[in-house]
Scaffold this active site. Sequence first.
Site, short mmCIF file in Angstrom:
data_model
loop_
_atom_site.label_atom_id
_atom_site.label_comp_id
_atom_site.label_asym_id
_atom_site.label_seq_id
_atom_site.Cartn_x
_atom_site.Cartn_y
_atom_site.Cartn_z
N THR A 25 -2.20 -2.68 -9.89
CA THR A 25 -2.31 -1.30 -10.37
C THR A 25 -1.12 -0.94 -11.27
O THR A 25 -1.16 0.08 -11.95
CB THR A 25 -2.42 -0.28 -9.22
OG1 THR A 25 -1.26 -0.40 -8.38
CG2 THR A 25 -3.67 -0.51 -8.39
N GLY A 26 -0.09 -1.77 -11.27
CA GLY A 26 1.04 -1.57 -12.18
C GLY A 26 0.70 -2.12 -13.56
O GLY A 26 -0.32 -2.79 -13.74
N VAL A 78 3.46 -9.44 -3.33
CA VAL A 78 4.44 -9.50 -2.24
C VAL A 78 3.77 -9.70 -0.88
O VAL A 78 4.43 -10.04 0.10
CB VAL A 78 5.37 -8.26 -2.20
CG1 VAL A 78 6.17 -8.15 -3.48
CG2 VAL A 78 4.62 -6.98 -1.92
N LEU A 120 7.49 -13.83 -0.70
CA LEU A 120 8.48 -13.23 -1.58
C LEU A 120 9.81 -13.96 -1.44
O LEU A 120 10.40 -13.97 -0.37
CB LEU A 120 8.64 -11.75 -1.19
CG LEU A 120 9.52 -10.87 -2.06
CD1 LEU A 120 9.02 -10.84 -3.50
CD2 LEU A 120 9.53 -9.45 -1.51
N TYR A 175 -5.19 3.12 3.60
CA TYR A 175 -3.88 3.50 3.06
C TYR A 175 -3.02 4.14 4.14
O TYR A 175 -1.88 3.74 4.37
CB TYR A 175 -4.08 4.46 1.89
CG TYR A 175 -2.81 4.84 1.17
CD1 TYR A 175 -2.09 3.90 0.45
CD2 TYR A 175 -2.33 6.15 1.20
CE1 TYR A 175 -0.92 4.26 -0.22
CE2 TYR A 175 -1.17 6.51 0.53
CZ TYR A 175 -0.47 5.56 -0.18
OH TYR A 175 0.69 5.91 -0.85
N LYS A 224 0.39 2.48 5.81
CA LYS A 224 1.72 3.11 5.69
C LYS A 224 2.29 3.46 7.06
O LYS A 224 3.50 3.38 7.27
CB LYS A 224 1.64 4.35 4.79
CG LYS A 224 1.40 4.04 3.32
CD LYS A 224 2.62 3.40 2.67
CE LYS A 224 2.44 3.26 1.16
NZ LYS A 224 3.61 2.61 0.51
#
Length: 342
Positions: A35-36, A57, A61, A145, A149
């Site tokens: 999404t970046g 990641v 990583l 989501y 989180k």
Amino acid sequence: MRVLITGGAGFLGSHLCEALLLRGDTVVCADDLSTGRLSNIAAFTDNPKFTFLQVDVSTGLTVPGHLDAVAHLASPASPPDYHRLPLETLAVGSRGTENALRVAEENAARFVLASTSEIYGDPTVHPQNEQYWGNVSSIGPRSVYDEAKRFAEALAMAYSRSRGVNVGIVRIFNTFGPRMRAEDGRVVSSFIAQALNGDPLTIYGDGQQTRSFCYVDDLIRGIVAMIDSSESGPVNLGNPIERTVQELAEMVLDITGSESAIEFHQRPVDDPARRRPDIKLARDLLGWQPRVSTEEGLQHLVDYFRSHAGEVSAAAGSISGAQFEGGPALSPQEPSALALPA
Ligand code: UDP
């Protein structure tokens, strides 16, 4: 300082890269570009103090060289993105967070987790302070989501308690500004893009649900303050000025001078009815509070979208409001029949 930023090519991540480079830090940016975007970091890829690693990641990583801090921002974050990438969202919140925590532990580095107001779900306490435990569905469409989180917070605290990692958690409330994707489906970017394209603004439900919108520069100052501190938090970062979605639509029409109509669509499942941060803790611990008004911030995003007009008009078809959550347009009389949760 040498700082690893996961999700560094995203909307918030790229602003954090920029802020740290500006003050002379060295930045390692890790992003899988799901999404970046490379365009977000294009302005500093030639900076010798900046390194970009294209890596997911969640899968592993390894970062050569010593790190003083790790800021873990990697995750799809807009509702349409995490609905499109549900397993990836859960993976980066869990395995991705653990991989980032391990890197912090190996380097004895400060670790800052970008958590979210979604921790509070559809809140029964208003405004939300950090003591409130939240009202979250573990199985609904937003759970990929929210629960990722929540797990990430639990994992970070476990690494703090059992492995001595210097952890700080920030809970980020709705943030907007330049480098948002016009088609990301969030309310601010969607309304501005729709207004500039002359398309109807798509209000979900009757528009009386609220959010509190923070300008990106303010938010980034808060994250930098958290990187520099040794507070564990969690600390809310957001602008406590609360607006209804209807008010936001009217502000956008006013600022853009657009004559777009307003169209009402079905309210997404589990859409929180209201959200506003209590930021007393951020004020007390970090000396932080927002400085940029919503109006001024909206003007900056309007200017940015105007300077990226091609991208904004190309996004027109994908921000129609007929996406995963929004459903088809309703006639203006119908929204009043959509009762908000008490
Ligand atoms: N929303 C809306 N029209 C849109 C996109 C979003 O009315 O085109 C509403 C959405 O239902 C929610 C609020 O705006 O009540 C904020 O949505 P967003 O996706 O920006 O963030 P989040 O729900 O994660 O706070």
